[in-house]
Design an enzyme around this catalytic site. Structure first.
Site, PDB file in Angstrom:
ATOM      1  N   ASP A 192     103.001  22.554  16.152  1.00 16.56           N
ATOM      2  CA  ASP A 192     101.607  21.342  16.111  1.00 16.56           C
ATOM      3  C   ASP A 192     102.265  20.184  15.252  1.00 16.56           C
ATOM      4  O   ASP A 192     101.152  19.860  15.010  1.00 16.56           O
ATOM      5  CB  ASP A 192     100.427  22.009  16.204  1.00 16.56           C
ATOM      6  CG  ASP A 192     100.913  22.715  17.822  1.00 16.56           C
ATOM      7  OD1 ASP A 192     101.045  22.929  18.588  1.00 16.56           O
ATOM      8  OD2 ASP A 192      99.216  22.996  18.049  1.00 16.56           O
TER       9      ASP A 192
ATOM     10  N   VAL B 272      99.886  23.713  11.909  1.00 19.71           N
ATOM     11  CA  VAL B 272      98.844  23.443  11.727  1.00 19.71           C
ATOM     12  C   VAL B 272      97.787  23.627  13.052  1.00 19.71           C
ATOM     13  O   VAL B 272      98.574  23.265  14.630  1.00 19.71           O
ATOM     14  CB  VAL B 272      98.583  21.488  11.310  1.00 19.71           C
ATOM     15  CG1 VAL B 272      98.793  21.031  10.012  1.00 19.71           C
ATOM     16  CG2 VAL B 272      99.191  20.646  13.070  1.00 19.71           C
ATOM     17  N   THR B 273      96.657  23.992  13.190  1.00 16.72           N
ATOM     18  CA  THR B 273      96.138  24.106  12.314  1.00 16.72           C
ATOM     19  C   THR B 273      95.740  25.328  11.878  1.00 16.72           C
ATOM     20  O   THR B 273      95.901  26.513  13.065  1.00 16.72           O
ATOM     21  CB  THR B 273      94.502  23.229  11.869  1.00 16.72           C
ATOM     22  OG1 THR B 273      93.940  23.967  13.205  1.00 16.72           O
ATOM     23  CG2 THR B 273      94.719  21.763  12.779  1.00 16.72           C
TER      24      THR B 273
ATOM     25  N   LYS C 293      95.700  26.083  23.223  1.00 20.58           N
ATOM     26  CA  LYS C 293      95.817  26.273  21.335  1.00 20.58           C
ATOM     27  C   LYS C 293      96.904  27.703  21.367  1.00 20.58           C
ATOM     28  O   LYS C 293      97.636  27.234  20.251  1.00 20.58           O
ATOM     29  CB  LYS C 293      94.596  27.424  20.915  1.00 20.58           C
ATOM     30  CG  LYS C 293      93.597  26.308  21.131  1.00 20.58           C
ATOM     31  CD  LYS C 293      93.789  25.117  21.274  1.00 20.58           C
ATOM     32  CE  LYS C 293      91.807  23.928  20.972  1.00 20.58           C
ATOM     33  NZ  LYS C 293      92.831  22.520  20.769  1.00 20.58           N
TER      34      LYS C 293
ATOM     35  N   GLN D 181      92.355  44.793   6.384  1.00 17.87           N
ATOM     36  CA  GLN D 181      93.051  45.964   6.294  1.00 17.87           C
ATOM     37  C   GLN D 181      93.982  46.378   7.007  1.00 17.87           C
ATOM     38  O   GLN D 181      94.795  46.953   8.016  1.00 17.87           O
ATOM     39  CB  GLN D 181      91.748  46.286   8.119  1.00 17.87           C
ATOM     40  CG  GLN D 181      90.406  46.417   7.885  1.00 17.87           C
ATOM     41  CD  GLN D 181      89.482  46.189   9.258  1.00 17.87           C
ATOM     42  OE1 GLN D 181      90.230  47.088   9.915  1.00 17.87           O
ATOM     43  NE2 GLN D 181      88.399  45.217   8.948  1.00 17.87           N
TER      44      GLN D 181
ATOM     45  N   GLU E 120     101.478  20.792  21.536  1.00 20.29           N
ATOM     46  CA  GLU E 120      99.700  20.451  21.867  1.00 20.29           C
ATOM     47  C   GLU E 120      99.439  19.350  22.439  1.00 20.29           C
ATOM     48  O   GLU E 120      99.706  18.401  21.676  1.00 20.29           O
ATOM     49  CB  GLU E 120      98.503  21.137  21.520  1.00 20.29           C
ATOM     50  CG  GLU E 120      97.193  21.089  22.207  1.00 20.29           C
ATOM     51  CD  GLU E 120      95.845  21.679  21.163  1.00 20.29           C
ATOM     52  OE1 GLU E 120      96.512  21.766  19.840  1.00 20.29           O
ATOM     53  OE2 GLU E 120      95.144  21.594  21.866  1.00 20.29           O
TER      54      GLU E 120
ATOM     55  N   CYS F  38      95.582  26.831  16.334  1.00 21.90           N
ATOM     56  CA  CYS F  38      96.986  26.788  16.526  1.00 21.90           C
ATOM     57  C   CYS F  38      97.131  27.829  16.667  1.00 21.90           C
ATOM     58  O   CYS F  38      98.364  28.839  16.850  1.00 21.90           O
ATOM     59  CB  CYS F  38      97.037  25.792  17.377  1.00 21.90           C
ATOM     60  SG  CYS F  38      96.507  24.972  17.992  1.00 21.90           S
TER      61      CYS F  38
ATOM     62  N   LYS G 240     102.610  23.588  25.209  1.00 27.97           N
ATOM     63  CA  LYS G 240     101.860  24.131  25.949  1.00 27.97           C
ATOM     64  C   LYS G 240      99.849  23.243  25.905  1.00 27.97           C
ATOM     65  O   LYS G 240      99.694  22.668  24.431  1.00 27.97           O
ATOM     66  CB  LYS G 240     101.114  24.791  24.255  1.00 27.97           C
ATOM     67  CG  LYS G 240     101.158  24.892  22.650  1.00 27.97           C
ATOM     68  CD  LYS G 240     101.559  26.078  22.193  1.00 27.97           C
ATOM     69  CE  LYS G 240     100.233  24.750  20.415  1.00 27.97           C
ATOM     70  NZ  LYS G 240      98.941  24.752  20.030  1.00 27.97           N
TER      71      LYS G 240
HETATM   72  C1  C5J Z   1      95.841  22.469  16.585  1.00 29.37           C
HETATM   73  C2  C5J Z   1      93.287  21.917  17.628  1.00 29.37           C
HETATM   74  N1  C5J Z   1      97.143  22.378  16.427  1.00 29.37           N
HETATM   75  N2  C5J Z   1      93.053  22.135  15.695  1.00 29.37           N
HETATM   76  N3  C5J Z   1      94.821  22.062  16.929  1.00 29.37           N
HETATM   77  O1  C5J Z   1      94.941  23.801  15.659  1.00 29.37           O
HETATM   78  O2  C5J Z   1      92.811  21.789  18.399  1.00 29.37           O
END
Ligand code: C5J
Length: 220
Positions: free
Chosen positions: A23, A156-157, A131, A201, A71, A161, A128
């Protein structure tokens, strides 16, 4: 081949390795997009573009597969759930018009990947609606077709995602390593928490490494 990583070195098989860039779109990285509409300082995300570009160039030099995700939603918003649309800034919903076109809508300038990271025609772009990159996409089939078993993740982020995709991949049996300096969040504390939790873990979700360590292991 080992990639220096946390919580321990990542046992990497070069012939099953791919880069997944999540993204890196104008809507999240540039002023006027979806990210800024939620009140975020997008300059934090823009700062990683040169590092992601270095990672991308390394994978291209190594001749390894690269996948990009975006996204975004269909222009008729038929793939946008009410639950997703009804959250966020009330006056700037997904599908509303902004300075870079309709927010998070495929084909609009805001939904495009930033020019510095533009995909090559040979690289797959996965659009997509959620997320995670595996949800309502053919991403898994694309990976299986190319015999990919291990993923280096960037983008990101970090906590939304990227982490969601990493967890989806891990549950499907892919080994995942996240490049810590090639991912970013609008919230430094969320990024730090995500890096910590994925390696917890004994690499419950995966590994964390750096762009330098990954490129050095690939010898590119
Ligand atoms: C992504 C979002 N790409 N934060 N989307 O992380 O809405």
């Amino acid at each position: 081949m080992l990639i220096e990583a946390t919580p321990f070195d990542f046992p990497c098989r070069r012939d099953g390795l791919a880069l997944v860039i999540i993204d890196m779109q104008c809507d999240f990285i540039l002023p006027g997009g979806f990210g800024e509409s939620l009140g975020n300082d997008v300059s934090r995300l823009g700062a990683i573009v040169p590092t992601v570009a270095r990672l991308l160039a390394g994978f291209r030099r190594a001749g390894l597969p690269v996948f990009h995700t975006r996204e975004c939603h269909r222009p008729d918003l038929s793939d946008l759930t009410d639950a997703k649309r009804d959250r966020g800034a009330p006056d700037r919903r997904i599908g509303d018009m902004g300075p870079m076109g309709r927010l998070l809508v495929a084909g609009e300038p805001g939904a495009e990947i930033v020019p510095a990271l533009a995909p090559l025609p040979t690289e797959r772009v996965i659009d997509k609606p959620g997320k995670g990159a595996f949800t309502r996409t053919d991403f898994e089939a694309q990976l299986v077709n190319r015999r990919v078993r291990q993923l280096v993740l960037a983008g990101v982020t970090t906590e939304v995602c990227v982490q969601t995709t990493m967890r989806e991949a891990n549950d499907r049996g892919f080994d995942c390593v996240l490049a810590s300096d090639a991912t970013e969040s609008y919230f430094p504390q969320f990024k730090a928490a995500t890096l910590e939790m994925v390696v917890a873990q004994g690499a419950l979700v995966g590994w964390v490494s750096t762009t330098d360590a990954i490129l050095s292991a690939l010898d590119v």
